[in-house]
Scaffold this motif. Structure first.
Motif, PDB file in Angstrom:
ATOM      1  N   ARG A 113      15.027 -11.119   6.381  1.00 25.03           N
ATOM      2  CA  ARG A 113      14.279 -10.252   7.294  1.00 25.03           C
ATOM      3  C   ARG A 113      12.785 -10.565   7.192  1.00 25.03           C
ATOM      4  O   ARG A 113      12.191 -10.475   6.107  1.00 25.03           O
ATOM      5  CB  ARG A 113      14.538  -8.785   6.958  1.00 25.03           C
ATOM      6  N   LEU A 114      12.208 -10.921   8.307  1.00 24.70           N
ATOM      7  CA  LEU A 114      10.759 -11.089   8.393  1.00 24.70           C
ATOM      8  C   LEU A 114      10.185  -9.857   9.100  1.00 24.70           C
ATOM      9  O   LEU A 114      10.816  -8.822   9.170  1.00 24.70           O
ATOM     10  CB  LEU A 114      10.424 -12.381   9.136  1.00 24.70           C
ATOM     11  N   HIS A 115       8.981  -9.987   9.642  1.00 23.99           N
ATOM     12  CA  HIS A 115       8.344  -8.896  10.366  1.00 23.99           C
ATOM     13  C   HIS A 115       8.226  -9.308  11.831  1.00 23.99           C
ATOM     14  O   HIS A 115       7.225  -9.899  12.241  1.00 23.99           O
ATOM     15  CB  HIS A 115       6.973  -8.592   9.772  1.00 23.99           C
ATOM     16  N   PRO A 116       9.262  -9.006  12.650  1.00 21.70           N
ATOM     17  CA  PRO A 116       9.271  -9.495  14.026  1.00 21.70           C
ATOM     18  C   PRO A 116       8.126  -8.966  14.880  1.00 21.70           C
ATOM     19  O   PRO A 116       7.789  -9.560  15.904  1.00 21.70           O
ATOM     20  CB  PRO A 116      10.625  -9.020  14.563  1.00 21.70           C
ATOM     21  N   GLU A 117       7.533  -7.855  14.454  1.00 23.30           N
ATOM     22  CA  GLU A 117       6.441  -7.278  15.226  1.00 23.30           C
ATOM     23  C   GLU A 117       5.104  -7.978  14.957  1.00 23.30           C
ATOM     24  O   GLU A 117       4.101  -7.678  15.611  1.00 23.30           O
ATOM     25  CB  GLU A 117       6.307  -5.784  14.919  1.00 23.30           C
ATOM     26  N   MET A 118       5.094  -8.918  14.009  1.00 23.85           N
ATOM     27  CA  MET A 118       3.827  -9.548  13.622  1.00 23.85           C
ATOM     28  C   MET A 118       3.981 -11.073  13.611  1.00 23.85           C
ATOM     29  O   MET A 118       4.503 -11.653  12.651  1.00 23.85           O
ATOM     30  CB  MET A 118       3.381  -9.060  12.240  1.00 23.85           C
ATOM     31  N   SER A 119       3.562 -11.724  14.664  1.00 19.15           N
ATOM     32  CA  SER A 119       3.543 -13.184  14.721  1.00 19.15           C
ATOM     33  C   SER A 119       2.090 -13.663  14.632  1.00 19.15           C
ATOM     34  O   SER A 119       1.150 -12.856  14.749  1.00 19.15           O
ATOM     35  CB  SER A 119       4.173 -13.688  16.028  1.00 19.15           C
ATOM     36  N   VAL A 120       1.905 -14.957  14.450  1.00 12.66           N
ATOM     37  CA  VAL A 120       0.531 -15.462  14.385  1.00 12.66           C
ATOM     38  C   VAL A 120      -0.196 -15.273  15.710  1.00 12.66           C
ATOM     39  O   VAL A 120      -1.423 -15.333  15.771  1.00 12.66           O
ATOM     40  CB  VAL A 120       0.464 -16.947  13.953  1.00 12.66           C
ATOM     41  N   ARG A 121       0.555 -15.016  16.776  1.00 11.87           N
ATOM     42  CA  ARG A 121      -0.084 -14.764  18.070  1.00 11.87           C
ATOM     43  C   ARG A 121      -0.944 -13.503  18.031  1.00 11.87           C
ATOM     44  O   ARG A 121      -1.826 -13.309  18.876  1.00 11.87           O
ATOM     45  CB  ARG A 121       0.982 -14.650  19.157  1.00 11.87           C
ATOM     46  N   SER A 122      -0.706 -12.643  17.052  1.00 13.36           N
ATOM     47  CA  SER A 122      -1.501 -11.425  16.926  1.00 13.36           C
ATOM     48  C   SER A 122      -2.882 -11.698  16.328  1.00 13.36           C
ATOM     49  O   SER A 122      -3.743 -10.817  16.339  1.00 13.36           O
ATOM     50  CB  SER A 122      -0.765 -10.393  16.068  1.00 13.36           C
ATOM     51  N   LEU A 123      -3.094 -12.902  15.819  1.00  6.62           N
ATOM     52  CA  LEU A 123      -4.378 -13.273  15.216  1.00  6.62           C
ATOM     53  C   LEU A 123      -5.340 -13.774  16.290  1.00  6.62           C
ATOM     54  O   LEU A 123      -4.921 -14.171  17.378  1.00  6.62           O
ATOM     55  CB  LEU A 123      -4.170 -14.368  14.175  1.00  6.62           C
ATOM     56  N   PRO A 124      -6.640 -13.794  15.999  1.00  7.96           N
ATOM     57  CA  PRO A 124      -7.583 -14.443  16.915  1.00  7.96           C
ATOM     58  C   PRO A 124      -7.168 -15.893  17.152  1.00  7.96           C
ATOM     59  O   PRO A 124      -6.572 -16.530  16.272  1.00  7.96           O
ATOM     60  CB  PRO A 124      -8.912 -14.347  16.176  1.00  7.96           C
ATOM     61  N   GLU A 125      -7.491 -16.435  18.319  1.00  5.90           N
ATOM     62  CA  GLU A 125      -6.936 -17.724  18.729  1.00  5.90           C
ATOM     63  C   GLU A 125      -7.165 -18.840  17.713  1.00  5.90           C
ATOM     64  O   GLU A 125      -6.230 -19.573  17.360  1.00  5.90           O
ATOM     65  CB  GLU A 125      -7.526 -18.139  20.073  1.00  5.90           C
ATOM     66  N   ALA A 126      -8.390 -19.007  17.246  1.00  3.79           N
ATOM     67  CA  ALA A 126      -8.678 -20.108  16.326  1.00  3.79           C
ATOM     68  C   ALA A 126      -7.866 -19.981  15.042  1.00  3.79           C
ATOM     69  O   ALA A 126      -7.311 -20.963  14.540  1.00  3.79           O
ATOM     70  CB  ALA A 126     -10.178 -20.152  16.015  1.00  3.79           C
ATOM     71  N   LYS A 127      -7.795 -18.769  14.496  1.00  8.77           N
ATOM     72  CA  LYS A 127      -7.032 -18.532  13.272  1.00  8.77           C
ATOM     73  C   LYS A 127      -5.543 -18.735  13.525  1.00  8.77           C
ATOM     74  O   LYS A 127      -4.821 -19.313  12.686  1.00  8.77           O
ATOM     75  CB  LYS A 127      -7.290 -17.106  12.786  1.00  8.77           C
ATOM     76  N   ALA A 128      -5.061 -18.296  14.687  1.00 11.64           N
ATOM     77  CA  ALA A 128      -3.640 -18.443  15.016  1.00 11.64           C
ATOM     78  C   ALA A 128      -3.246 -19.912  15.076  1.00 11.64           C
ATOM     79  O   ALA A 128      -2.192 -20.309  14.553  1.00 11.64           O
ATOM     80  CB  ALA A 128      -3.343 -17.756  16.345  1.00 11.64           C
ATOM     81  N   LEU A 129      -4.060 -20.732  15.714  1.00 13.88           N
ATOM     82  CA  LEU A 129      -3.748 -22.162  15.812  1.00 13.88           C
ATOM     83  C   LEU A 129      -3.740 -22.806  14.435  1.00 13.88           C
ATOM     84  O   LEU A 129      -2.890 -23.650  14.132  1.00 13.88           O
ATOM     85  CB  LEU A 129      -4.764 -22.858  16.725  1.00 13.88           C
ATOM     86  N   SER A 202       4.470 -17.623  18.824  1.00 18.63           N
ATOM     87  CA  SER A 202       5.398 -16.504  18.703  1.00 18.63           C
ATOM     88  C   SER A 202       6.600 -16.824  17.830  1.00 18.63           C
ATOM     89  O   SER A 202       7.376 -15.927  17.481  1.00 18.63           O
ATOM     90  CB  SER A 202       5.874 -16.065  20.096  1.00 18.63           C
ATOM     91  N   LYS A 203       6.769 -18.098  17.460  1.00 20.76           N
ATOM     92  CA  LYS A 203       7.874 -18.505  16.579  1.00 20.76           C
ATOM     93  C   LYS A 203       7.472 -18.472  15.110  1.00 20.76           C
ATOM     94  O   LYS A 203       8.239 -18.921  14.246  1.00 20.76           O
ATOM     95  CB  LYS A 203       8.326 -19.922  16.935  1.00 20.76           C
ATOM     96  N   VAL A 204       6.292 -17.967  14.802  1.00 22.80           N
ATOM     97  CA  VAL A 204       5.823 -17.902  13.418  1.00 22.80           C
ATOM     98  C   VAL A 204       5.586 -16.441  13.069  1.00 22.80           C
ATOM     99  O   VAL A 204       4.675 -15.797  13.596  1.00 22.80           O
ATOM    100  CB  VAL A 204       4.528 -18.719  13.225  1.00 22.80           C
ATOM    101  N   LEU A 205       6.434 -15.903  12.175  1.00 22.80           N
ATOM    102  CA  LEU A 205       6.405 -14.485  11.843  1.00 22.80           C
ATOM    103  C   LEU A 205       5.919 -14.264  10.415  1.00 22.80           C
ATOM    104  O   LEU A 205       6.087 -15.127   9.539  1.00 22.80           O
ATOM    105  CB  LEU A 205       7.795 -13.877  11.999  1.00 22.80           C
ATOM    106  N   ALA A 206       5.350 -13.099  10.200  1.00 28.29           N
ATOM    107  CA  ALA A 206       4.915 -12.726   8.853  1.00 28.29           C
ATOM    108  C   ALA A 206       6.132 -12.494   7.967  1.00 28.29           C
ATOM    109  O   ALA A 206       7.154 -11.959   8.401  1.00 28.29           O
ATOM    110  CB  ALA A 206       4.061 -11.465   8.919  1.00 28.29           C
ATOM    111  N   GLY A 207       6.022 -12.917   6.701  1.00 31.82           N
ATOM    112  CA  GLY A 207       7.121 -12.771   5.768  1.00 31.82           C
ATOM    113  C   GLY A 207       6.667 -12.193   4.445  1.00 31.82           C
ATOM    114  O   GLY A 207       5.482 -11.904   4.250  1.00 31.82           O
ATOM    115  N   GLU A 208       7.614 -12.039   3.530  1.00 33.96           N
ATOM    116  CA  GLU A 208       7.323 -11.547   2.186  1.00 33.96           C
ATOM    117  C   GLU A 208       7.145 -12.708   1.214  1.00 33.96           C
ATOM    118  O   GLU A 208       6.229 -12.710   0.398  1.00 33.96           O
ATOM    119  CB  GLU A 208       8.459 -10.630   1.705  1.00 33.96           C
ATOM    120  N   ARG A 209       8.015 -13.714   1.296  1.00 31.94           N
ATOM    121  CA  ARG A 209       7.931 -14.860   0.379  1.00 31.94           C
ATOM    122  C   ARG A 209       6.677 -15.674   0.621  1.00 31.94           C
ATOM    123  O   ARG A 209       6.030 -16.169  -0.302  1.00 31.94           O
ATOM    124  CB  ARG A 209       9.134 -15.793   0.555  1.00 31.94           C
TER     125      ARG A 209
END
Length: 301
Positions: A113-129, A202-209
């Motif tokens: 289980r990851l955090h589906p509500e939190m992808s790198v798309r939620s970050l500012p553009e430069a940081k997300a890339l 959107s294919k990169v989600l926040a995780g615990e590990r």
């Protein structure tokens, strides 16, 4: 279990126009029974359907018998779930979501289980890339011996045929340019790696590990620039809306290529091919707004 599959899945599978007992419509009809069988056999408790979820699979948030949270993913055969399983097993949790049932049936994936509500798309553009590119780099490993993954040449060969068939007077110049770029790029690929295949923010989600982990691969084997090309056009709607869109796009190609030590011209070529292919395909299924955006973006390259 009574439920309605997310409309995103229904629409996406409807675009495939596959009929018959193995088609998308038949799979959707069987879905409640498939879910019942999958959860009972693995002693899983369903919490809820994840929406919007994927475009070609049903994603359920579940708990295992010991209470550990997990994700159950069911996909029809056309989505090649056995290839996703094989890729996740090869990555073994390094840069990607961990497969929890490696020896199970190929069309049922039990995932951490990851955090589906939190992808790198939620970050500012430069940081997300930056974060997305760093995650993608971890996935570029040697493919396993005797693998059954599709190659970039094979996948883009099928796509090239569909592009030729779907071209009209308006799109023909871009299609011709994209097909010519493909021929040049396939002549001398610089490396062969296992690729995610459909990588974007959107294919990169926040995780615990790990802070960020990739999900939802459609794996393919080929050169790394092909994989990075889809990331180049992330947030294309913002680029289209900005007066500096063309110059920003070219800077993005340069910055991403340099950050991952890839050839800038090869990245631009694969970005062109993939944008035109997606644009032509969108037109064929009457997603006209998406098609217009993608083809305008491709024209900047």
């Amino acid at each position: 279990m009574a439920f309605e599959p997310p409309q995103r899945v229904v629409r996406a599978l409807g675009e495939t126009r596959q009929d018959g007992p193995d088609g998308a419509a038949a799979w959707l009809e069987r879905l409640p029974e498939l879910v019942r069988q999958a959860t009972e056999a693995r002693e899983l408790t369903v919490e809820r359907v994840q929406a919007p979820g994927g475009r070609s699979s049903l994603v359920l948030l579940v708990r295992q018998a010991d209470g550990t949270p997990a994700v159950l993913k069911l996909a029809p055969g056309r989505a090649r779930p056995e290839h996703e399983r094989a890729a996740l097993a090869q990555w073994s949790g390094f840069g990607a979501v961990q497969l929890l049932n490696p020896g199970d049936t190929p069309d049922v994936l039990l995932l951490e289980r990851l955090h589906p509500e939190m992808s790198v798309r939620s970050l500012p553009e430069a940081k997300a890339l930056l974060e997305a590119a760093g995650t993608l780099r971890r996935l570029w490993v040697e493919p396993p011996a005797g693998h059954a993954f599709e190659t970039v040449a094979e996948r883009t060969g099928r796509q090239a045929e569909a592009m030729r068939a779907g071209a009209d007077d308006e799109t023909a110049p871009l299609v011709d340019a994209a097909l010519a770029a493909r021929e040049d790029l396939l002549a001398a690929p610089p490396e062969t790696r296992l690729l995610h295949g459909t990588f974007r923010q959107s294919k990169v989600l926040a995780g615990e590990r790990m802070p960020w982990l990739a999900v939802g691969p459609d794996p393919v084997v080929g050169e790394c620039a092909f994989d990075l090309a889809r990331l180049v056009r992330d947030r294309a709607e913002d680029l289209i809306a900005a007066p500096s869109g063309p110059s920003t796009t070219r800077r993005r190609v340069k910055r991403l290529a340099e950050s991952l030590d890839l050839d800038q011209d090869r990245l631009r070529g694969w970005t062109l091919f993939r944008a035109v292919e997606s644009g032509v395909r969108a037109r064929q299924v009457s997603r006209d707004q998406d098609a217009e955006l993608l083809l305008e973006f491709a024209g900047w390259l």
